[in-house]
Scaffold this motif. Structure first.
Motif, short mmCIF file in Angstrom:
data_model
loop_
_atom_site.label_atom_id
_atom_site.label_comp_id
_atom_site.label_asym_id
_atom_site.label_seq_id
_atom_site.Cartn_x
_atom_site.Cartn_y
_atom_site.Cartn_z
N ILE A 1 1.09 7.03 9.29
CA ILE A 1 1.10 5.64 8.86
C ILE A 1 1.17 5.61 7.33
O ILE A 1 0.26 6.12 6.66
N VAL A 2 2.26 5.04 6.79
CA VAL A 2 2.52 5.08 5.35
C VAL A 2 2.95 3.70 4.85
O VAL A 2 3.04 2.75 5.62
N GLY A 3 3.28 3.63 3.57
CA GLY A 3 3.78 2.40 2.96
C GLY A 3 5.20 2.08 3.40
O GLY A 3 5.92 2.94 3.92
N LEU B 1 0.87 -1.17 0.00
CA LEU B 1 0.00 0.00 0.00
C LEU B 1 0.90 1.22 0.00
O LEU B 1 1.95 1.22 0.65
N VAL B 2 0.53 2.25 -0.75
CA VAL B 2 1.32 3.48 -0.79
C VAL B 2 0.39 4.68 -0.73
O VAL B 2 -0.76 4.62 -1.16
N GLU C 1 8.19 4.25 2.06
CA GLU C 1 8.25 5.65 2.47
C GLU C 1 8.42 5.82 3.98
O GLU C 1 8.54 6.93 4.47
N ALA C 2 8.48 4.71 4.70
CA ALA C 2 8.57 4.77 6.16
C ALA C 2 9.98 5.14 6.62
O ALA C 2 10.97 4.62 6.11
N LEU D 1 5.73 5.77 9.87
CA LEU D 1 5.79 4.35 10.22
C LEU D 1 5.16 3.52 9.11
O LEU D 1 4.10 3.88 8.59
N SER D 2 5.78 2.40 8.80
CA SER D 2 5.19 1.46 7.86
C SER D 2 3.92 0.87 8.47
O SER D 2 3.91 0.48 9.64
#
Length: 154
Positions: A109-111, A28-29, A114-115, A122-123
């Motif tokens: 909260i990211v992919g 997920l991105v 990009e964490a 954070l992933s």
């Protein structure tokens, strides 16, 4: 076995054996994450052309490996738009937690690609993010070895 009886790699053959970077099934991105993947691919294509021109086989092998990784990540990326509901923590949410020791930390909260926790991202696949997902302001979660209270979601 004596070295005399082994076949040495010729020319650039040795560079073709670089192992691929592991590709996570989690992809997920955010829209920004997709931009980052595309920028990395563009940069690698430019570096590839330069390495070909200079006939740098070692660099070409490294770039080709990275191109395979990022091409795979681009092909499987699932873009998730920012959440419109800040009632509970979701992918793309920005969450502020208050730890037992009084520290207030804010994470988005990211992919995976990009964490960077040091930069406040954070992933979504990380244990802390998994603990936060679906929770609301006031909920207490496990953050590492201690507990933390969710004090804000945006």
């Amino acid at each position: 076995m004596s070295k005399a009886f082994t076949k040495e790699a010729e020319g650039g053959d040795v560079y073709d054996d670089l192992p691929d970077r592991p590709v996570s099934p989690h992809n997920l991105v955010t829209p920004r994450g997709l931009e980052m993947i595309e920028a990395e691919l563009a940069r690698l294509h430019e570096e590839h052309a330069a390495a070909q021109e200079s006939d740098d086989k070692a660099l070409l092998a490294k770039i080709n490996r990275d191109l395979r990784y990022w091409t795979s990540r681009r092909a499987t990326a699932q873009v998730v738009e920012p959440p419109v509901n800040a009632k509970e923590v979701q992918f793309g949410s920005t969450v502020t937690i208050l730890r037992e020791d009084g520290r207030r930390l804010t994470y988005r909260i990211v992919g995976e690609d990009e964490a960077d926790p040091a930069l406040g991202t954070l992933s979504y696949a990380s244990p802390v993010a998994q603990e936060l997902m679906g929770k609301e302001v006031g909920d207490v979660v496990r953050a590492g070895t201690a507990e933390a209270e969710i004090v804000a979601i945006s």
